[in-house]
Design a protein around this motif. Structure first.
Motif, PDB file in Angstrom:
ATOM      1  N   UNK A 115     -13.828   0.464   3.159  1.00 54.96           N
ATOM      2  CA  UNK A 115     -13.363  -0.896   3.431  1.00 54.96           C
ATOM      3  C   UNK A 115     -11.951  -0.869   4.008  1.00 54.96           C
ATOM      4  N   UNK A 116     -11.673  -1.809   4.873  1.00 54.80           N
ATOM      5  CA  UNK A 116     -10.360  -1.875   5.524  1.00 54.80           C
ATOM      6  C   UNK A 116      -9.229  -1.939   4.494  1.00 54.80           C
ATOM      7  N   UNK A 117      -9.471  -2.580   3.357  1.00 55.46           N
ATOM      8  CA  UNK A 117      -8.427  -2.708   2.337  1.00 55.46           C
ATOM      9  C   UNK A 117      -8.106  -1.373   1.667  1.00 55.46           C
ATOM     10  N   UNK A 118      -8.984  -0.394   1.812  1.00 54.85           N
ATOM     11  CA  UNK A 118      -8.699   0.941   1.283  1.00 54.85           C
ATOM     12  C   UNK A 118      -7.819   1.741   2.246  1.00 54.85           C
ATOM     13  N   UNK A 119      -7.754   1.278   3.491  1.00 54.54           N
ATOM     14  CA  UNK A 119      -6.989   2.007   4.507  1.00 54.54           C
ATOM     15  C   UNK A 119      -5.638   1.375   4.807  1.00 54.54           C
ATOM     16  N   UNK A 120      -5.586   0.064   4.816  1.00 56.16           N
ATOM     17  CA  UNK A 120      -4.322  -0.634   5.093  1.00 56.16           C
ATOM     18  C   UNK A 120      -4.135  -1.754   4.079  1.00 56.16           C
ATOM     19  N   UNK A 121      -2.882  -2.021   3.762  1.00 58.75           N
ATOM     20  CA  UNK A 121      -2.564  -3.112   2.836  1.00 58.75           C
ATOM     21  C   UNK A 121      -2.950  -4.440   3.468  1.00 58.75           C
TER      22      UNK A 121
ATOM     23  N   UNK B 173      -1.566  -7.515  11.813  1.00 58.24           N
ATOM     24  CA  UNK B 173      -2.013  -6.466  12.739  1.00 58.24           C
ATOM     25  C   UNK B 173      -0.845  -5.549  13.091  1.00 58.24           C
ATOM     26  N   UNK B 174       0.314  -6.124  13.378  1.00 59.87           N
ATOM     27  CA  UNK B 174       1.496  -5.305  13.686  1.00 59.87           C
ATOM     28  C   UNK B 174       1.827  -4.365  12.524  1.00 59.87           C
ATOM     29  N   UNK B 175       1.799  -4.906  11.307  1.00 63.91           N
ATOM     30  CA  UNK B 175       2.101  -4.085  10.126  1.00 63.91           C
ATOM     31  C   UNK B 175       1.025  -3.028   9.900  1.00 63.91           C
ATOM     32  N   UNK B 176      -0.232  -3.401  10.074  1.00 62.64           N
ATOM     33  CA  UNK B 176      -1.341  -2.469   9.874  1.00 62.64           C
ATOM     34  C   UNK B 176      -1.303  -1.334  10.888  1.00 62.64           C
ATOM     35  N   UNK B 177      -0.974  -1.656  12.137  1.00 58.89           N
ATOM     36  CA  UNK B 177      -0.876  -0.618  13.162  1.00 58.89           C
ATOM     37  C   UNK B 177       0.219   0.374  12.819  1.00 58.89           C
TER      38      UNK B 177
ATOM     39  N   UNK C 144      -7.866   7.334  13.813  1.00 54.98           N
ATOM     40  CA  UNK C 144      -6.609   6.580  13.947  1.00 54.98           C
ATOM     41  C   UNK C 144      -6.567   5.834  15.268  1.00 54.98           C
ATOM     42  N   UNK C 145      -6.963   6.503  16.331  1.00 60.70           N
ATOM     43  CA  UNK C 145      -6.940   5.883  17.656  1.00 60.70           C
ATOM     44  C   UNK C 145      -7.914   4.698  17.729  1.00 60.70           C
ATOM     45  N   UNK C 146      -9.118   4.886  17.216  1.00 59.90           N
ATOM     46  CA  UNK C 146     -10.117   3.811  17.242  1.00 59.90           C
ATOM     47  C   UNK C 146      -9.683   2.648  16.352  1.00 59.90           C
TER      48      UNK C 146
ATOM     49  N   UNK D 150       1.118   1.121   9.780  1.00 60.33           N
ATOM     50  CA  UNK D 150       0.606   1.882   8.629  1.00 60.33           C
ATOM     51  C   UNK D 150      -0.312   3.021   9.066  1.00 60.33           C
ATOM     52  N   UNK D 151      -1.173   2.753  10.040  1.00 63.88           N
ATOM     53  CA  UNK D 151      -2.157   3.774  10.404  1.00 63.88           C
ATOM     54  C   UNK D 151      -1.662   4.738  11.461  1.00 63.88           C
ATOM     55  N   UNK D 152      -0.502   4.426  12.072  1.00 62.03           N
ATOM     56  CA  UNK D 152       0.033   5.291  13.133  1.00 62.03           C
ATOM     57  C   UNK D 152       0.316   6.680  12.573  1.00 62.03           C
TER      58      UNK D 152
END
Length: 152
Positions: free
Chosen positions: A33-39, A141-145, A96-98, A147-149
């Motif tokens: 789930x997305x919530x497991x990857x980004x806050x 989205x800005x914050x999530x990007x 990460x890229x996707x 986080x995953x960078x």
């Protein structure tokens, strides 16, 4: 003759009610789930739940009319198509890229008011995003990007 045609159509309609699509119901968010990857703050979760998750997750809230066929089939097709483009329940499986590309696409689709689809908001009036909700998504989205960078 007209009575026979109407009776035949009624019987076909009745028979269709016994052929139902599978429901898109998962008991709880899984490890991908997305919530497991980004806050995801509660306000973002609230916006996604009301405007996105019915078609873009494994957690659809079904309205009463989903029990009437062929409407149920149309909804199942719509959900399948939405999940094919983006499934928040499987977001963790993206590279990460996707994932970054999907996040940018979320912001672009919301900013351009392409999402949620008019066919969804026509019935779900509460899913129409306000300017403030679009900003909430854009900021997230800005914050999530970030986080995953990949870390340098």
């Amino acid at each position: 003759m007209t009575k026979k045609i109407l009776l035949g159509l009624a019987l076909v309609f009745l028979a269709l009610q016994f052929v139902r699509p599978a429901k898109n119901l998962s008991p709880a968010p899984g490890p991908q789930d997305i919530t497991a990857r980004v806050a995801m703050p509660a306000e973002v979760q609230r916006v996604f739940t009301k405007a996105c998750y019915d078609c873009h997750s494994d957690h659809t809230r079904y309205p009463w009319y989903a029990e009437v066929q062929p409407v149920g089939w149309w909804l199942a097709s719509h959900i399948h198509d939405g999940k094919r483009h983006l499934n928040f329940s499987e977001f963790g499986a993206f590279s990460t890229k996707a994932a970054d590309r999907k996040l940018k696409q979320i912001a672009r689709n919301v900013d351009d008011r392409e999402m949620p689809l008019p066919s969804y908001t026509w019935i779900h009036r509460d899913a129409i995003l306000t300017d403030a909700e679009i900003k909430i998504i854009d900021d997230w989205v800005d914050a999530a990007r970030t986080q995953i960078a990949p870390k340098p």
